[in-house]
Design a protein around this motif. Structure first.
Motif, PDB file in Angstrom:
ATOM      1  N   THR A   1       0.814  -1.220   0.000  1.00  0.00           N
ATOM      2  CA  THR A   1       0.000   0.000   0.000  1.00  0.00           C
ATOM      3  C   THR A   1       0.846   1.268   0.000  1.00  0.00           C
ATOM      4  O   THR A   1       0.342   2.343  -0.268  1.00  0.00           O
ATOM      5  N   LYS A   2       2.132   1.139   0.301  1.00  0.00           N
ATOM      6  CA  LYS A   2       3.000   2.312   0.433  1.00  0.00           C
ATOM      7  C   LYS A   2       4.287   2.141  -0.365  1.00  0.00           C
ATOM      8  O   LYS A   2       4.642   1.037  -0.775  1.00  0.00           O
ATOM      9  N   THR A   3       4.982   3.248  -0.555  1.00  0.00           N
ATOM     10  CA  THR A   3       6.378   3.197  -1.000  1.00  0.00           C
ATOM     11  C   THR A   3       7.186   3.969   0.030  1.00  0.00           C
ATOM     12  O   THR A   3       6.912   5.151   0.254  1.00  0.00           O
ATOM     13  N   PRO A   4       8.124   3.292   0.721  1.00  0.00           N
ATOM     14  CA  PRO A   4       8.492   1.871   0.539  1.00  0.00           C
ATOM     15  C   PRO A   4       7.627   0.932   1.379  1.00  0.00           C
ATOM     16  O   PRO A   4       7.068   1.332   2.397  1.00  0.00           O
ATOM     17  N   HIS A   5       7.533  -0.315   0.940  1.00  0.00           N
ATOM     18  CA  HIS A   5       6.826  -1.389   1.639  1.00  0.00           C
ATOM     19  C   HIS A   5       7.613  -2.668   1.376  1.00  0.00           C
ATOM     20  O   HIS A   5       7.829  -3.027   0.224  1.00  0.00           O
ATOM     21  N   VAL A   6       8.055  -3.331   2.432  1.00  0.00           N
ATOM     22  CA  VAL A   6       8.969  -4.470   2.300  1.00  0.00           C
ATOM     23  C   VAL A   6       8.279  -5.798   2.625  1.00  0.00           C
ATOM     24  O   VAL A   6       7.508  -5.894   3.581  1.00  0.00           O
ATOM     25  N   PHE A   7       8.609  -6.803   1.813  1.00  0.00           N
ATOM     26  CA  PHE A   7       8.140  -8.174   2.033  1.00  0.00           C
ATOM     27  C   PHE A   7       9.366  -9.086   1.971  1.00  0.00           C
ATOM     28  O   PHE A   7      10.009  -9.182   0.932  1.00  0.00           O
ATOM     29  N   ILE A   8       9.692  -9.724   3.075  1.00  0.00           N
ATOM     30  CA  ILE A   8      10.824 -10.649   3.094  1.00  0.00           C
ATOM     31  C   ILE A   8      10.308 -12.051   2.826  1.00  0.00           C
ATOM     32  O   ILE A   8       9.399 -12.538   3.509  1.00  0.00           O
ATOM     33  N   LEU A   9      10.884 -12.685   1.809  1.00  0.00           N
ATOM     34  CA  LEU A   9      10.500 -14.038   1.422  1.00  0.00           C
ATOM     35  C   LEU A   9      11.628 -15.002   1.747  1.00  0.00           C
ATOM     36  O   LEU A   9      12.799 -14.676   1.601  1.00  0.00           O
ATOM     37  N   GLN A  10      11.256 -16.201   2.178  1.00  0.00           N
ATOM     38  CA  GLN A  10      12.236 -17.269   2.402  1.00  0.00           C
ATOM     39  C   GLN A  10      11.958 -18.399   1.421  1.00  0.00           C
ATOM     40  O   GLN A  10      10.829 -18.863   1.299  1.00  0.00           O
ATOM     41  N   LYS A  11      13.009 -18.793   0.721  1.00  0.00           N
ATOM     42  CA  LYS A  11      12.857 -19.865  -0.252  1.00  0.00           C
ATOM     43  C   LYS A  11      12.803 -21.208   0.476  1.00  0.00           C
ATOM     44  O   LYS A  11      13.685 -21.531   1.271  1.00  0.00           O
TER      45      LYS A  11
END
Length: 205
Positions: A140-150
């Protein structure tokens, strides 16, 4: 008169439906624990980039950001620092520009290329052409962070939110949410704070 009232009502319903669909699309974005789909987006170097390109990655710091938001610009050096610190450890930054460039011309691909060159970005800076990716994430914002784990199950969302607790002054930061999350994942531990409120500009549609 009756026809005009009916037409007005139909128009209102259509407008409200469009607004509701947009709200639902974002509200129904990924939650912590969800599996994030891969994507294929254009980078500033003209190449298409997907998460699957990163065979040796352990995960990703997916960051929705842009050229024109003061918050995003204020975080640029910290985003660069995150990539410098964690890319070699298996968690590269993947930056995605989610705004509609027709609404925000300063976020056109040409402007993105110029900004990436000026700042010396060492990570992909991708355009969410058609704005199909950011709603899936629920950004919804800049910046907006999503941490993904493989993982064997796919790319699991482990953290959503802000980079740290002080957007105004990097030297005054007390809690580095993204760093704490990635450090925990690298040690095989649970992320200490899985979700925070992203502070920034609204995404332009």
């Amino acid at each position: 008169m009756k026809t005009i009232k009916i037409l007005s009502l139909v128009t209102l319903v259509v407008v409200m439906s469009a607004f509701t669909v947009n709200k639902i699309a974002v509200a129904d974005g990924y939650k912590v624990g969800d599996v994030a789909e891969d994507f294929k987006l254009m980078n500033v170097d003209g190449k298409m980039v997907s998460l699957s390109n990163y065979k040796d990655a352990k995960g990703f710091i997916v960051t929705f950001t842009c050229n024109t938001c003061p918050y995003a610009v204020g975080y640029e050096d910290r985003i660069i620092a995150l990539n410098n610190k964690y890319a070699s450890l298996g968690y590269p930054v993947i930056a995605i520009m989610p705004n509609n460039p027709d609404v925000q011309p300063g976020d056109s691909m040409e402007a993105m290329k110029k900004r990436a060159k000026e700042k010396g970005f060492t990570f992909p800076y991708l355009m969410d052409d058609g704005q199909n990716i950011y709603p899936k994430y629920g950004a919804t914002k800049t910046p907006h962070v999503f941490i993904l784990q493989k993982t064997a199950k796919g790319h699991i969302v482990k953290y959503i939110g802000a980079i740290d607790d002080n957007y105004q002054d990097a030297s005054a930061v007390k809690t580095k949410y993204v760093e704490n999350a990635v450090n925990a994942l690298l040690k095989g531990n649970e992320v200490p704070e899985k979700e925070t409120k992203a502070i920034g500009c609204t995404i332009k549609v």
